[in-house]
Design an enzyme around this catalytic site. Structure first.
Site, PDB file in Angstrom:
ATOM      1  CB  ALA A 155     -36.480  25.930 -55.157  1.00  0.00           C
ATOM      2  CB  CYS A 156     -34.632  30.198 -53.907  1.00  0.00           C
ATOM      3  SG  CYS A 156     -35.067  30.737 -55.576  1.00  0.00           S
ATOM      4  CB  SER A 157     -34.189  26.975 -49.485  1.00  0.00           C
ATOM      5  OG  SER A 157     -35.175  27.960 -49.345  1.00  0.00           O
ATOM      6  CB  SER A 334     -29.644  28.157 -53.884  1.00  0.00           C
ATOM      7  OG  SER A 334     -28.618  27.713 -54.738  1.00  0.00           O
TER       8      SER A 334
END
Length: 376
Positions: A155-157, A334
């Site tokens: 995901a966003c990481s 990300s």
């Protein structure tokens, strides 16, 4: 011991821009049409009327003023309200690989490297346009790179996890030179008809060249250490997992298939997790907050970043210490922290230290401690 370093970074910014004013005009037209169409059910209390949005609401809730997208025509059509992304044939480059070319070219140019010198590509992004073949392998072919490639999704990481994976392989000798690429078409999985989130996302692609510091052609950032953590939560979820396309059976219109989040729970649970993660990372590396020249944080929400900055530095960070690109790009998953790094890192002097951090669904958080170093 091999010390990995970031030697080049690049950003591809889609040319189409949607301002808050444009977005609100479209959303309100949709909401008013919905309320008119369902007036009887609303009056009977069977369904709720759609509330209207405003530019002030968006800025106050997020700090976002505009966003770049791959297609604005569909998003700004009240009868459509999602990007109109052409279905490509199997023998054409995919849209994510196409986005990656410009970002990779910029990163390679900054690093003084040719694509043929790359032997690892990680496509680290929150959504991929297909399960396989890996988008990273397609990027590898289009660039003319060697070695191997694979996709990664946290995901966003994703980008910071990708940096850790690449850095570890360079330390261990599994790769010599890597590209971590994050093509994010967030507009393809956003529910543009939901007032609480219709303004959140934008599209972009970032790329980073990572190689041994001793092989750097110019000024670079030594990766001193990386740290990642995950903890399962349903409070940020996307059941679609692929770019949204209109379908005659209406499946693409199901609300439960698009991006969803419990904003208050996320704020309450993620911020302490991220703050403690960063502080523990710095403590392990014996770096004090006073020695940290810059924070490049995940660009999801200005209030979240302000909170984390205060916790990490022990005071309100200046704009120079914690640059935001959120107002111009919106949340690009990300890629957000990498955009901030790419645009606000050249001014650091040798010896200056900074920390890249991204966080999001999972929950997940990844941090990368870097130090500016001169060229050979």
């Amino acid at each position: 011991m091999v010390m990995p370093a970031i030697t080049g970074s690049g950003v591809f910014t889609p040319p189409e821009v949607i301002t808050n004013e444009e977005l609100v005009e479209t959303f309100n037209a949709y909401a008013e049409a919905f309320n008119t169409r369902h007036a009887a059910e609303i009056a009977a209390g069977e369904i709720e009327a759609k509330g209207l949005s405003s530019p002030e609401f968006i800025v106050n809730a997020s700090g976002i003023e505009r966003r770049h997208v791959m297609d604005k025509t569909g998003v700004l059509n009240p009868e459509v309200m999602h990007p109109l992304l052409r279905q490509r044939s199997d023998d054409e480059p995919g849209i994510m690989a196409e986005m990656a070319m410009a970002a990779c070219a910029e990163a390679l140019d900054q690093a003084g490297r040719d694509a043929s010198e790359i032997d690892l590509i990680i496509c680290a992004a929150s959504n991929h346009e297909r399960p396989y073949p890996a988008v990273a392998i397609e990027i590898q072919q289009l660039l003319g790179a060697g070695g191997f490639a694979f996709d990664m999704n946290v995901a966003c990481s994703s980008a910071t996890f990708g940096i850790q994976a690449a850095a570890d392989m360079i330390r261990g000798g599994g790769a010599r030179r890597a590209l971590v690429v994050s093509p994010e078409i967030c507009s393809g999985h956003l529910e543009w008809r939901d007032r609480d989130c219709h303004f959140i996302f934008g599209d972009v692609c970032t790329a980073m060249v990572i190689e041994a510091a001793e092989e750097a052609n110019g000024p670079h950032f030594v990766i001193r250490s990386t740290r990642c953590a995950t903890q399962f939560s349903n409070n940020i979820r996307n059941n679609n997992g692929f770019l949204r396309r209109a379908r005659p059976d209406g499946v693409a219109d199901r609300r439960d298939m698009q991006f969803m989040q419990e904003g208050r729970r996320v704020f309450k649970e993620v911020l302490p997790m991220v703050s403690s993660h960063i502080l523990a990372h710095l403590e392990a590396e014996k770096v004090t907050s006073d020695e940290l020249r810059r924070l490049w944080l995940h660009q999801a929400n200005k209030a979240m970043n302000d909170f984390i900055g205060r916790k990490v530095l022990g005071r309100v960070p200046s704009a120079d210490e914690q640059p935001n690109i959120l107002q111009d790009y919106a949340n690009t998953s990300s890629a957000g922290s990498i955009i901030a790094f790419s645009k606000y890192s050249d001014d650091l002097a040798p010896g200056d230290q900074g920390l890249i951090c991204s966080f999001g669904a999972g929950y997940s958080v990844g941090s990368v401690l870097v130090e500016r170093a001169p060229g050979p």
